[in-house]
Design a protein around this motif. Sequence first.
Motif, mmCIF file in Angstrom:
data_model
loop_
_atom_site.group_PDB
_atom_site.id
_atom_site.type_symbol
_atom_site.label_atom_id
_atom_site.label_comp_id
_atom_site.label_asym_id
_atom_site.label_seq_id
_atom_site.Cartn_x
_atom_site.Cartn_y
_atom_site.Cartn_z
ATOM 1 N N ARG A 274 0.828 -0.973 0.095
ATOM 2 C CA ARG A 274 0.013 0.047 0.148
ATOM 3 C C ARG A 274 0.824 1.204 -0.002
ATOM 4 N N THR A 276 0.308 4.390 -0.912
ATOM 5 C CA THR A 276 -0.389 5.411 -0.476
ATOM 6 C C THR A 276 0.022 5.529 1.089
ATOM 7 N N PHE A 279 2.220 8.705 2.004
ATOM 8 C CA PHE A 279 1.780 10.252 1.990
ATOM 9 C C PHE A 279 0.315 10.432 2.650
ATOM 10 N N ASP A 280 -0.415 9.387 2.931
ATOM 11 C CA ASP A 280 -1.701 9.277 3.371
ATOM 12 C C ASP A 280 -1.816 9.988 4.756
ATOM 13 N N SER A 336 8.802 3.599 -5.064
ATOM 14 C CA SER A 336 8.081 4.068 -3.914
ATOM 15 C C SER A 336 7.789 3.138 -2.795
ATOM 16 N N MET A 365 1.389 3.052 -9.530
ATOM 17 C CA MET A 365 -0.035 3.648 -8.929
ATOM 18 C C MET A 365 -1.122 3.818 -9.851
ATOM 19 N N ASP A 367 -3.322 6.465 -10.080
ATOM 20 C CA ASP A 367 -4.013 7.759 -9.637
ATOM 21 C C ASP A 367 -2.756 8.886 -10.118
ATOM 22 N N GLN A 370 -1.152 10.801 -7.190
ATOM 23 C CA GLN A 370 -0.278 9.950 -6.234
ATOM 24 C C GLN A 370 0.985 9.684 -7.068
ATOM 25 N N TYR A 373 3.213 12.897 -6.986
ATOM 26 C CA TYR A 373 3.770 13.346 -5.888
ATOM 27 C C TYR A 373 5.368 12.864 -5.801
ATOM 28 N N TRP A 374 5.513 11.893 -6.587
ATOM 29 C CA TRP A 374 6.937 11.335 -6.673
ATOM 30 C C TRP A 374 7.982 12.001 -7.635
#
Length: 621
Positions: A274, A276, A279-280, A336, A365, A367, A370, A373-374
């Motif tokens: 997971r 996510t 950064f969640d 990631s 990912m 999305d 998401q 973000y990287w």
Amino acid sequence: MNQLKKIEKLLKWSILFSCFISLKIFGQIQRVEPAFWYAGMHNPELQILFYGENIAENEVVVSNGIAIKAIQKTENPNYLFVTIDTKDVPAQELLFSFSKNKKVVFTKKYALKQRRENSALRKSYDASDMIYLLMPDRFANGNSKNDSQKTLAEKADRNNPSGRHGGDIAGIIQNLDYIQELGATALWSTPLCEDNDAQGSYHGYGQSDVYKIDPRYGTNEDYLKLSSELHKRNMKLIMDYVTNHWGAAHWMMKDLPTYDWIHQFPGYAQTNYRMTTQFDTNTSKIDAKMCVDGWFVQSMPDLNQSNPLVLNYLIQNAIWWIEYADLDGFRVDTYSYNDKEGIAKWTKAITDEYPNFNIVGEVWMQDQAQMAYWQKDSKIGAIQNYNSYLPSVMDFTLMDALAAVFNENQSTWDKGLMKIYNNFTNDFLYPNTNNIMTFAENHDTQRFNEIYKKDFKKYQMAMTLLATLRGIPQLYYGSEIGMAGNKNEGDGAIRLDFPGGWQGDSNNVFTKNGRTAQQQQFFDFTSELFQWRKTNEAVHFGKMTHYIPENNVYVYFRYTDKNAVMVIVNNGLNATVVEPKRFKENTKDFKSGKDVFSGKRIDLQHEFSIDAQSAFILELN
């Protein structure tokens, strides 16, 4: 008297032999990593790993007045980490002396080599390139003598879909003309470093020695030759680098430098996958920990990038390969899943050393926010004060769309080519849309030609999109001859041997005479498309304007101040009429466009027809 002399002589030799054995046991250096380094690096600090039995019990000095900045010992006495300052030190041979009780017990020579001219400013791959991805074990067997090795566990067995088949670096070099003919300008090979897993080692992601090319592929010198041969053709070499994990057979796993060199629970625990949780803001600490610290699979111990020794080891290993093999870029596996602060430091250290060096990270990912973000300087990451420094990411959402749209022939709100259109409506999320890798498939996904049952028209549309949309297109080996294979039958099915790569193959697609009519059809189109792409700057770095698809027809433009290209893709089951007036914003004063495939001129002052399931690329003039 003679007898006494003999006894005395025997005693003398016995003492000398004992001293020699003692010296060998105590003083033996089993490994030095990196084995050599380079003078004139941006970061002058070099941390050398010395490994040998009880080596940490020694004092260390180095010759020629070189400053030792730090000597670090761990709980394992078999390791010694020695940091030296190479600032303003010219290329030369150094001598490390190891002493016990003020007596030198052994020495080790160490080379600082001369860098290539302008090494730091090397040019990397970018949106003007097309990347050809291959799996070396499955591409071509250029040297059958190295198929199996006595020192490595897994032997060649071409009948085993998950076994080693014998492809190697020699096979790649022998077929570079073929790759170049396709229009490829860069080569990405899955990992070539030694992987001594007992089974499934052919994919290379469970590395057992990250300073050594797997002998079943060849030698370090062979890899350097591959780089050189590519550069002679004005092509680039991209190394597949793995920072997240090594293989269970890696030499360190038998004698870890520190307990926390890898993530332990103790021992193994699997990641929850997971990403996510990185950064969640609502994630639990245990979920975040299990994503990053958990092992990708049980045979791949998870490296702890938050340990400074591990991080520095990975940084230096990456830089060593760039210098040694004259690399042009990296693709980083499972980017990631790493400790995100650690991997940012790793990435920044490399791009500080090589400002133009491109690195694309696998951020798988679904999305765009998401994934964005990287990417380096992401505004999304900045919300959390995070910058990965990663120049490029892989466009998995586009891949997902390409895997579905050509079986969606009716125009609806969110199906068919609307999926492609919608992918690019989110481009505002990325800091640099030109520096994104685009692809229809890779070595981990379902084969494109399997999804669409080798439908040539659907292949044409997909490749036309990849060649003309923003980003850096990547082609997976075999697509260009219609190669299929069902991932549901196992990974071996999407990693088939390339026909003609082995002596005795009945179908040799490396030559025109060896291809079937269908294979030639796929090859000719791919080659013509990507050879053309080399020549048009508008599809490299040009701006993009696209129009909402109507009747499953997608129209967009790529343009610079000097060049403009109009692309029309009709995914419908019927021919349709295109009315140019709608696109006046981009057609402007252009009266016609030339189709790059047929050479036919299309009048942009009047409506024109486009066949069902086909594509036009029009150069406007």
